[in-house]
Scaffold this motif. Structure first.
Motif, PDB file in Angstrom:
ATOM      1  N   THR A   8       0.831  -1.216   0.000  1.00 19.86           N
ATOM      2  CA  THR A   8       0.000   0.000   0.000  1.00 19.86           C
ATOM      3  C   THR A   8       0.860   1.258   0.000  1.00 19.86           C
ATOM      4  O   THR A   8       2.050   1.218   0.333  1.00 19.86           O
ATOM      5  CB  THR A   8      -0.934   0.033   1.229  1.00 19.86           C
ATOM      6  N   ASP A   9       0.253   2.369  -0.354  1.00 14.74           N
ATOM      7  CA  ASP A   9       0.961   3.652  -0.363  1.00 14.74           C
ATOM      8  C   ASP A   9       1.481   4.020   1.021  1.00 14.74           C
ATOM      9  O   ASP A   9       2.473   4.729   1.145  1.00 14.74           O
ATOM     10  CB  ASP A   9       0.054   4.770  -0.895  1.00 14.74           C
ATOM     11  N   LYS A  10       0.799   3.530   2.068  1.00 12.64           N
ATOM     12  CA  LYS A  10       1.215   3.820   3.446  1.00 12.64           C
ATOM     13  C   LYS A  10       2.313   2.874   3.932  1.00 12.64           C
ATOM     14  O   LYS A  10       2.750   2.963   5.078  1.00 12.64           O
ATOM     15  CB  LYS A  10       0.008   3.756   4.379  1.00 12.64           C
ATOM     16  N   GLY A  11       2.734   1.942   3.062  1.00  7.74           N
ATOM     17  CA  GLY A  11       3.812   1.032   3.420  1.00  7.74           C
ATOM     18  C   GLY A  11       3.378  -0.255   4.077  1.00  7.74           C
ATOM     19  O   GLY A  11       4.211  -0.993   4.602  1.00  7.74           O
ATOM     20  N   ALA A  12       2.098  -0.556   4.059  1.00  7.78           N
ATOM     21  CA  ALA A  12       1.599  -1.799   4.657  1.00  7.78           C
ATOM     22  C   ALA A  12       1.711  -2.953   3.666  1.00  7.78           C
ATOM     23  O   ALA A  12       1.740  -2.756   2.445  1.00  7.78           O
ATOM     24  CB  ALA A  12       0.145  -1.624   5.083  1.00  7.78           C
ATOM     25  N   LEU A  13       1.767  -4.164   4.206  1.00  9.63           N
ATOM     26  CA  LEU A  13       1.765  -5.364   3.367  1.00  9.63           C
ATOM     27  C   LEU A  13       0.317  -5.676   2.994  1.00  9.63           C
ATOM     28  O   LEU A  13      -0.420  -6.299   3.752  1.00  9.63           O
ATOM     29  CB  LEU A  13       2.388  -6.545   4.121  1.00  9.63           C
ATOM     30  N   GLY A  14      -0.086  -5.213   1.846  1.00  7.83           N
ATOM     31  CA  GLY A  14      -1.452  -5.425   1.377  1.00  7.83           C
ATOM     32  C   GLY A  14      -1.579  -5.063  -0.079  1.00  7.83           C
ATOM     33  O   GLY A  14      -0.661  -4.491  -0.681  1.00  7.83           O
ATOM     34  N   PHE A  15      -2.703  -5.437  -0.645  1.00  8.77           N
ATOM     35  CA  PHE A  15      -3.042  -5.049  -2.013  1.00  8.77           C
ATOM     36  C   PHE A  15      -3.932  -3.818  -1.948  1.00  8.77           C
ATOM     37  O   PHE A  15      -4.756  -3.688  -1.047  1.00  8.77           O
ATOM     38  CB  PHE A  15      -3.777  -6.184  -2.731  1.00  8.77           C
ATOM     39  N   GLU A  16      -3.782  -2.932  -2.900  1.00 10.94           N
ATOM     40  CA  GLU A  16      -4.578  -1.703  -2.933  1.00 10.94           C
ATOM     41  C   GLU A  16      -5.129  -1.488  -4.336  1.00 10.94           C
ATOM     42  O   GLU A  16      -4.336  -1.236  -5.249  1.00 10.94           O
ATOM     43  CB  GLU A  16      -3.673  -0.533  -2.508  1.00 10.94           C
ATOM     44  N   PRO A  17      -6.437  -1.654  -4.565  1.00  6.95           N
ATOM     45  CA  PRO A  17      -7.466  -1.998  -3.587  1.00  6.95           C
ATOM     46  C   PRO A  17      -7.417  -3.484  -3.219  1.00  6.95           C
ATOM     47  O   PRO A  17      -6.940  -4.312  -3.995  1.00  6.95           O
ATOM     48  CB  PRO A  17      -8.771  -1.652  -4.306  1.00  6.95           C
ATOM     49  N   LYS A  18      -7.973  -3.782  -2.072  1.00 11.72           N
ATOM     50  CA  LYS A  18      -7.994  -5.162  -1.581  1.00 11.72           C
ATOM     51  C   LYS A  18      -9.037  -5.988  -2.329  1.00 11.72           C
ATOM     52  O   LYS A  18      -8.867  -7.179  -2.522  1.00 11.72           O
ATOM     53  CB  LYS A  18      -8.294  -5.159  -0.085  1.00 11.72           C
ATOM     54  N   GLU A  19     -10.122  -5.345  -2.737  1.00 13.60           N
ATOM     55  CA  GLU A  19     -11.180  -6.006  -3.507  1.00 13.60           C
ATOM     56  C   GLU A  19     -11.502  -5.156  -4.717  1.00 13.60           C
ATOM     57  O   GLU A  19     -11.582  -3.929  -4.612  1.00 13.60           O
ATOM     58  CB  GLU A  19     -12.426  -6.195  -2.644  1.00 13.60           C
ATOM     59  N   LEU A  20     -11.678  -5.813  -5.861  1.00 11.63           N
ATOM     60  CA  LEU A  20     -11.911  -5.108  -7.117  1.00 11.63           C
ATOM     61  C   LEU A  20     -12.991  -5.830  -7.904  1.00 11.63           C
ATOM     62  O   LEU A  20     -12.938  -7.059  -8.041  1.00 11.63           O
ATOM     63  CB  LEU A  20     -10.600  -5.065  -7.923  1.00 11.63           C
ATOM     64  N   THR A  21     -13.968  -5.094  -8.410  1.00 14.24           N
ATOM     65  CA  THR A  21     -15.020  -5.661  -9.260  1.00 14.24           C
ATOM     66  C   THR A  21     -14.787  -5.200 -10.686  1.00 14.24           C
ATOM     67  O   THR A  21     -14.657  -4.000 -10.947  1.00 14.24           O
ATOM     68  CB  THR A  21     -16.412  -5.228  -8.772  1.00 14.24           C
ATOM     69  N   ILE A  22     -14.735  -6.173 -11.601  1.00 18.59           N
ATOM     70  CA  ILE A  22     -14.477  -5.901 -13.014  1.00 18.59           C
ATOM     71  C   ILE A  22     -15.479  -6.667 -13.870  1.00 18.59           C
ATOM     72  O   ILE A  22     -16.269  -7.453 -13.347  1.00 18.59           O
ATOM     73  CB  ILE A  22     -13.031  -6.282 -13.400  1.00 18.59           C
ATOM     74  N   SER A  23     -15.419  -6.469 -15.168  1.00 16.50           N
ATOM     75  CA  SER A  23     -16.258  -7.205 -16.115  1.00 16.50           C
ATOM     76  C   SER A  23     -15.442  -8.300 -16.789  1.00 16.50           C
ATOM     77  O   SER A  23     -14.213  -8.190 -16.912  1.00 16.50           O
ATOM     78  CB  SER A  23     -16.797  -6.255 -17.192  1.00 16.50           C
ATOM     79  N   ALA A  24     -16.127  -9.352 -17.226  1.00 16.58           N
ATOM     80  CA  ALA A  24     -15.456 -10.422 -17.957  1.00 16.58           C
ATOM     81  C   ALA A  24     -14.730  -9.813 -19.159  1.00 16.58           C
ATOM     82  O   ALA A  24     -15.273  -8.962 -19.858  1.00 16.58           O
ATOM     83  CB  ALA A  24     -16.465 -11.469 -18.407  1.00 16.58           C
ATOM     84  N   GLY A  25     -13.500 -10.236 -19.359  1.00 13.75           N
ATOM     85  CA  GLY A  25     -12.676  -9.724 -20.448  1.00 13.75           C
ATOM     86  C   GLY A  25     -11.734  -8.612 -20.014  1.00 13.75           C
ATOM     87  O   GLY A  25     -10.824  -8.242 -20.757  1.00 13.75           O
ATOM     88  N   ASP A  26     -11.935  -8.079 -18.803  1.00 14.42           N
ATOM     89  CA  ASP A  26     -11.053  -7.030 -18.297  1.00 14.42           C
ATOM     90  C   ASP A  26      -9.741  -7.634 -17.795  1.00 14.42           C
ATOM     91  O   ASP A  26      -9.654  -8.822 -17.502  1.00 14.42           O
ATOM     92  CB  ASP A  26     -11.720  -6.253 -17.160  1.00 14.42           C
ATOM     93  N   THR A  27      -8.744  -6.773 -17.674  1.00 10.91           N
ATOM     94  CA  THR A  27      -7.409  -7.179 -17.250  1.00 10.91           C
ATOM     95  C   THR A  27      -7.058  -6.490 -15.940  1.00 10.91           C
ATOM     96  O   THR A  27      -7.400  -5.325 -15.733  1.00 10.91           O
ATOM     97  CB  THR A  27      -6.377  -6.804 -18.333  1.00 10.91           C
ATOM     98  N   VAL A  28      -6.378  -7.220 -15.072  1.00  8.58           N
ATOM     99  CA  VAL A  28      -5.836  -6.650 -13.839  1.00  8.58           C
ATOM    100  C   VAL A  28      -4.321  -6.589 -14.005  1.00  8.58           C
ATOM    101  O   VAL A  28      -3.685  -7.577 -14.376  1.00  8.58           O
ATOM    102  CB  VAL A  28      -6.217  -7.487 -12.606  1.00  8.58           C
ATOM    103  N   LYS A  29      -3.780  -5.420 -13.719  1.00  6.79           N
ATOM    104  CA  LYS A  29      -2.333  -5.209 -13.758  1.00  6.79           C
ATOM    105  C   LYS A  29      -1.862  -5.007 -12.326  1.00  6.79           C
ATOM    106  O   LYS A  29      -2.245  -4.039 -11.680  1.00  6.79           O
ATOM    107  CB  LYS A  29      -1.994  -3.980 -14.609  1.00  6.79           C
ATOM    108  N   TRP A  30      -1.081  -5.970 -11.825  1.00  8.17           N
ATOM    109  CA  TRP A  30      -0.503  -5.868 -10.496  1.00  8.17           C
ATOM    110  C   TRP A  30       0.822  -5.137 -10.625  1.00  8.17           C
ATOM    111  O   TRP A  30       1.676  -5.513 -11.426  1.00  8.17           O
ATOM    112  CB  TRP A  30      -0.278  -7.243  -9.893  1.00  8.17           C
ATOM    113  N   VAL A  31       1.005  -4.079  -9.815  1.00  9.74           N
ATOM    114  CA  VAL A  31       2.205  -3.245  -9.879  1.00  9.74           C
ATOM    115  C   VAL A  31       2.908  -3.264  -8.527  1.00  9.74           C
ATOM    116  O   VAL A  31       2.287  -2.994  -7.494  1.00  9.74           O
ATOM    117  CB  VAL A  31       1.855  -1.793 -10.274  1.00  9.74           C
ATOM    118  N   ASN A  32       4.198  -3.584  -8.540  1.00  6.50           N
ATOM    119  CA  ASN A  32       4.982  -3.569  -7.308  1.00  6.50           C
ATOM    120  C   ASN A  32       5.096  -2.141  -6.811  1.00  6.50           C
ATOM    121  O   ASN A  32       5.592  -1.267  -7.506  1.00  6.50           O
ATOM    122  CB  ASN A  32       6.362  -4.164  -7.558  1.00  6.50           C
ATOM    123  N   ASN A  33       4.612  -1.899  -5.612  1.00  5.02           N
ATOM    124  CA  ASN A  33       4.583  -0.558  -5.057  1.00  5.02           C
ATOM    125  C   ASN A  33       5.598  -0.406  -3.928  1.00  5.02           C
ATOM    126  O   ASN A  33       6.490   0.422  -4.011  1.00  5.02           O
ATOM    127  CB  ASN A  33       3.171  -0.236  -4.558  1.00  5.02           C
TER     128      ASN A  33
END
Length: 119
Positions: A37-62
């Motif tokens: 997270t931007d605050k330096g915590a061990l977590g994903f940001e956002p923690k939960e994400l709603t998307i549509s079928a066919g969409d892509t998620v890009k995980w970025v090392n922060n």
């Protein structure tokens, strides 16, 4: 001759206008999930994400590397390789509706888990 020209023009107009009338499916989106997270915590940001079928998620090392994203029960969408450098990323395209729980292997015990909901 002018009748043939008129028919030709009418045919061209019909073909061109059919491109504008045809149903155009919604364009797929790419959503970003930060690893650390931007605050330096061990977590994903956002923690939960709603998307549509066919969409892509890009995980970025922060922050606080190394990270990866392992999706429960789905080897194809998982990225077990660790990323170390800030800004390093990987992507997964979610084509099937459902709920996908995932975690960072090195930090799962610290609560670094998330969920992708595909509509």
């Amino acid at each position: 001759m002018s009748r043939k020209l008129g028919l030709f023009i009418a045919a061209v107009v019909l073909v061109v206008s059919s491109f504008f009338v045809a149903v155009n499916p919604a364009a797929a989106e790419t959503y970003e999930v930060k690893m650390g997270t931007d605050k330096g915590a061990l977590g994903f940001e956002p923690k939960e994400l709603t998307i549509s079928a066919g969409d892509t998620v890009k995980w970025v090392n922060n922050k606080l590397a190394p990270h990866n994203a392992v999706i429960d029960g789905n080897v194809k969408l998982s990225h077990k390789a660790l990323v170390f450098s800030p800004g390093e990323s990987f992507e997964s395209t979610f084509n099937e509706p459902g709920e996908y729980s995932y975690y960072c292997e090195p930090h799962r015990g610290a609560g670094m888990v998330g969920k992708i909901i595909v509509k």
